[in-house]
Design a protein around this motif. Structure first.
Motif, PDB file in Angstrom:
ATOM      1  N   LYS A 161       2.804  12.032 -15.718  1.00 62.69           N
ATOM      2  CA  LYS A 161       1.956  13.090 -15.158  1.00 62.69           C
ATOM      3  C   LYS A 161       2.761  14.150 -14.409  1.00 62.69           C
ATOM      4  CE  LYS A 161      -2.429  11.715 -13.800  1.00 62.69           C
ATOM      5  NZ  LYS A 161      -3.332  11.078 -12.828  1.00 62.69           N
ATOM      6  N   GLY A 162       4.063  14.008 -14.365  1.00 60.46           N
ATOM      7  CA  GLY A 162       4.916  14.954 -13.647  1.00 60.46           C
ATOM      8  C   GLY A 162       5.629  14.276 -12.487  1.00 60.46           C
ATOM      9  N   MET A 163       6.305  15.081 -11.680  1.00 59.09           N
ATOM     10  CA  MET A 163       7.059  14.558 -10.536  1.00 59.09           C
ATOM     11  C   MET A 163       6.089  14.004  -9.494  1.00 59.09           C
ATOM     12  SD  MET A 163      10.027  13.920  -9.344  1.00 59.09           S
ATOM     13  CE  MET A 163      11.132  14.847 -10.375  1.00 59.09           C
ATOM     14  N   ALA A 164       6.356  12.767  -9.057  1.00 57.60           N
ATOM     15  CA  ALA A 164       5.507  12.122  -8.060  1.00 57.60           C
ATOM     16  C   ALA A 164       6.365  11.686  -6.886  1.00 57.60           C
ATOM     17  CB  ALA A 164       4.799  10.912  -8.650  1.00 57.60           C
ATOM     18  N   GLU A 165       5.765  11.736  -5.708  1.00 56.67           N
ATOM     19  CA  GLU A 165       6.419  11.224  -4.506  1.00 56.67           C
ATOM     20  C   GLU A 165       5.625  10.010  -4.047  1.00 56.67           C
ATOM     21  OE1 GLU A 165       7.851  13.893  -1.292  1.00 56.67           O
ATOM     22  OE2 GLU A 165       6.436  12.748  -0.075  1.00 56.67           O
ATOM     23  N   TYR A 166       6.335   8.907  -3.828  1.00 50.59           N
ATOM     24  CA  TYR A 166       5.718   7.669  -3.355  1.00 50.59           C
ATOM     25  C   TYR A 166       6.138   7.439  -1.916  1.00 50.59           C
ATOM     26  CZ  TYR A 166       4.928   6.740  -8.289  1.00 50.59           C
ATOM     27  OH  TYR A 166       4.534   6.823  -9.592  1.00 50.59           O
ATOM     28  N   ARG A 226       0.887  -1.176   0.000  1.00 54.52           N
ATOM     29  CA  ARG A 226       0.000   0.000   0.000  1.00 54.52           C
ATOM     30  C   ARG A 226       0.917   1.215   0.000  1.00 54.52           C
ATOM     31  NH1 ARG A 226      -5.212   1.118   1.200  1.00 54.52           N
ATOM     32  NH2 ARG A 226      -5.548  -0.946   2.101  1.00 54.52           N
ATOM     33  N   PHE A 227       0.663   2.135  -0.907  1.00 60.07           N
ATOM     34  CA  PHE A 227       1.488   3.338  -0.998  1.00 60.07           C
ATOM     35  C   PHE A 227       0.617   4.551  -1.276  1.00 60.07           C
ATOM     36  CE2 PHE A 227       1.238   1.569  -5.223  1.00 60.07           C
ATOM     37  CZ  PHE A 227       1.012   2.673  -6.035  1.00 60.07           C
ATOM     38  N   ARG A 228       1.206   5.692  -0.977  1.00 58.66           N
ATOM     39  CA  ARG A 228       0.569   6.978  -1.260  1.00 58.66           C
ATOM     40  C   ARG A 228       1.382   7.633  -2.359  1.00 58.66           C
ATOM     41  NH1 ARG A 228       1.334  12.323   0.490  1.00 58.66           N
ATOM     42  NH2 ARG A 228       3.164  11.631   1.627  1.00 58.66           N
ATOM     43  N   ARG A 229       0.683   8.085  -3.411  1.00 56.15           N
ATOM     44  CA  ARG A 229       1.347   8.779  -4.517  1.00 56.15           C
ATOM     45  C   ARG A 229       0.865  10.227  -4.472  1.00 56.15           C
ATOM     46  NH1 ARG A 229       1.233   5.972 -10.042  1.00 56.15           N
ATOM     47  NH2 ARG A 229      -0.752   5.337  -9.188  1.00 56.15           N
ATOM     48  N   LEU A 230       1.815  11.144  -4.411  1.00 56.59           N
ATOM     49  CA  LEU A 230       1.479  12.561  -4.310  1.00 56.59           C
ATOM     50  C   LEU A 230       2.148  13.328  -5.439  1.00 56.59           C
ATOM     51  CD1 LEU A 230       0.277  14.952  -2.691  1.00 56.59           C
ATOM     52  CD2 LEU A 230       2.394  14.981  -1.386  1.00 56.59           C
ATOM     53  N   TYR A 231       1.326  14.072  -6.172  1.00 50.39           N
ATOM     54  CA  TYR A 231       1.841  14.982  -7.188  1.00 50.39           C
ATOM     55  C   TYR A 231       1.791  16.375  -6.564  1.00 50.39           C
ATOM     56  CZ  TYR A 231       1.080  11.192 -10.504  1.00 50.39           C
ATOM     57  OH  TYR A 231       1.116   9.984 -11.160  1.00 50.39           O
ATOM     58  N   HIS A 232       2.938  16.859  -6.082  1.00 53.41           N
ATOM     59  CA  HIS A 232       2.985  18.143  -5.377  1.00 53.41           C
ATOM     60  C   HIS A 232       2.485  19.295  -6.241  1.00 53.41           C
ATOM     61  CE1 HIS A 232       5.007  16.771  -1.747  1.00 53.41           C
ATOM     62  NE2 HIS A 232       5.790  16.023  -2.517  1.00 53.41           N
ATOM     63  N   ASP A 233       2.930  19.347  -7.492  1.00 51.22           N
ATOM     64  CA  ASP A 233       2.572  20.461  -8.359  1.00 51.22           C
ATOM     65  C   ASP A 233       1.085  20.494  -8.697  1.00 51.22           C
ATOM     66  OD1 ASP A 233       2.957  18.125  -9.820  1.00 51.22           O
ATOM     67  OD2 ASP A 233       3.584  19.189 -11.638  1.00 51.22           O
ATOM     68  N   GLY A 258       7.189   3.639   5.459  1.00 51.70           N
ATOM     69  CA  GLY A 258       7.630   4.956   5.905  1.00 51.70           C
ATOM     70  C   GLY A 258       8.599   5.622   4.942  1.00 51.70           C
ATOM     71  N   ASP A 259       9.267   4.846   4.075  1.00 50.91           N
ATOM     72  CA  ASP A 259      10.199   5.412   3.097  1.00 50.91           C
ATOM     73  C   ASP A 259       9.445   6.154   1.999  1.00 50.91           C
ATOM     74  OD1 ASP A 259      12.306   4.245   4.426  1.00 50.91           O
ATOM     75  OD2 ASP A 259      12.712   2.721   2.899  1.00 50.91           O
ATOM     76  N   THR A 260      10.113   7.151   1.446  1.00 48.19           N
ATOM     77  CA  THR A 260       9.552   7.884   0.305  1.00 48.19           C
ATOM     78  C   THR A 260      10.581   7.930  -0.820  1.00 48.19           C
ATOM     79  OG1 THR A 260      10.310  10.026   1.117  1.00 48.19           O
ATOM     80  CG2 THR A 260       8.080   9.354   1.740  1.00 48.19           C
ATOM     81  N   ARG A 261      10.080   8.099  -2.027  1.00 51.19           N
ATOM     82  CA  ARG A 261      10.954   8.244  -3.200  1.00 51.19           C
ATOM     83  C   ARG A 261      10.241   9.155  -4.188  1.00 51.19           C
ATOM     84  NH1 ARG A 261      12.868   2.889  -5.268  1.00 51.19           N
ATOM     85  NH2 ARG A 261      14.564   3.252  -3.810  1.00 51.19           N
ATOM     86  N   ARG A 262      10.998  10.080  -4.725  1.00 45.99           N
ATOM     87  CA  ARG A 262      10.468  10.967  -5.768  1.00 45.99           C
ATOM     88  C   ARG A 262      10.945  10.454  -7.116  1.00 45.99           C
ATOM     89  NH1 ARG A 262       8.724  16.236  -4.339  1.00 45.99           N
ATOM     90  NH2 ARG A 262       9.494  16.992  -6.344  1.00 45.99           N
ATOM     91  N   THR A 263      10.040  10.478  -8.084  1.00 50.38           N
ATOM     92  CA  THR A 263      10.405  10.034  -9.427  1.00 50.38           C
ATOM     93  C   THR A 263       9.558  10.769 -10.457  1.00 50.38           C
ATOM     94  OG1 THR A 263      10.769   8.095 -10.821  1.00 50.38           O
ATOM     95  CG2 THR A 263       8.811   8.079  -9.463  1.00 50.38           C
ATOM     96  N   ASN A 264      10.117  10.919 -11.632  1.00 52.72           N
ATOM     97  CA  ASN A 264       9.406  11.581 -12.703  1.00 52.72           C
ATOM     98  C   ASN A 264       8.466  10.579 -13.372  1.00 52.72           C
ATOM     99  OD1 ASN A 264       8.769  13.789 -14.217  1.00 52.72           O
ATOM    100  ND2 ASN A 264      10.719  13.893 -15.305  1.00 52.72           N
ATOM    101  N   THR A 265       7.236  10.989 -13.630  1.00 51.48           N
ATOM    102  CA  THR A 265       6.232  10.148 -14.284  1.00 51.48           C
ATOM    103  C   THR A 265       5.649  10.921 -15.467  1.00 51.48           C
ATOM    104  OG1 THR A 265       4.283  10.956 -13.106  1.00 51.48           O
ATOM    105  CG2 THR A 265       5.601   9.264 -11.988  1.00 51.48           C
TER     106      THR A 265
END
Length: 170
Positions: free
Chosen positions: A151-156, A95-102, A142-149
């Motif tokens: 749809k734009g930059m996403a943080e998982y 289970r993860f949370r995907r956040l597009y900050h922009d 608890g870990d997070t990773r930012r990656t380009n997708t």
């Protein structure tokens, strides 16, 4: 193929079934090609159907070769009844949370990471070599990773890992 290919017993069975179908298709094309050659007596002048069959034959031979390579180089991986809940890897239910900050867009999802070509969106299964699975691999809760997708930059952020689908809350 340079990379290792991991598949389940079920996945290798599907690859073998595809190989059998491609082989049958190839035999059928070759029979038609022989008939087309005999009917015209010419392999390429004024015989576009024969030319098309030759192209179809070449495509099937390439597909067959690719499937044979996948099957011969595949490593069988079947997840254990109780999966690893410490780190995301092949076989994990995550289970993860995907956040597009922009965009201010957030999604919470649960996916199982499965073998090569075993994707099933309805059952929430993604292949380990997909971009999404690659972004999650190796992370712990608890870990997070930012990656380009696309749809734009996403943080998982990894919210939880489950030992089985029975533990997954809706």
């Amino acid at each position: 193929m340079a990379d290792r290919i991991y598949v389940s017993d079920e996945g290798i069975g599907r690859l073998r079934e595809r190989l059998e179908k491609v082989s049958a298709d190839l035999n059928s094309i070759r029979e038609e090609k022989a008939i087309a050659y005999t009917a015209s007596g010419d392999t390429w002048h004024d015989n576009p159907y024969f030319n098309k069959l030759e192209q179809d034959e070449q495509a099937k031979v390439r597909e067959m070769s690719e499937l044979q390579g996948l099957i011969s180089g595949a490593h069988i991986f079947n997840p254990p009844a109780r999966r690893n809940t410490e780190r995301v890897r092949l076989g994990s239910i995550v289970r993860f949370r995907r956040l597009y900050h922009d965009r201010g867009e957030e999604q919470n999802e649960v996916w199982e990471i499965v073998g090569y070509g075993e994707i099933d969106v309805v059952q929430h299964k993604i292949a380990y070599n997909s971009p999404l699975a690659q972004a999650l691999m190796g992370l712990e809760p608890g870990d997070t990773r930012r990656t380009n997708t696309p749809k734009g930059m996403a943080e998982y952020e990894i919210v939880d890992l489950y030992a089985s689908w029975d533990e997954v809350e809706p």
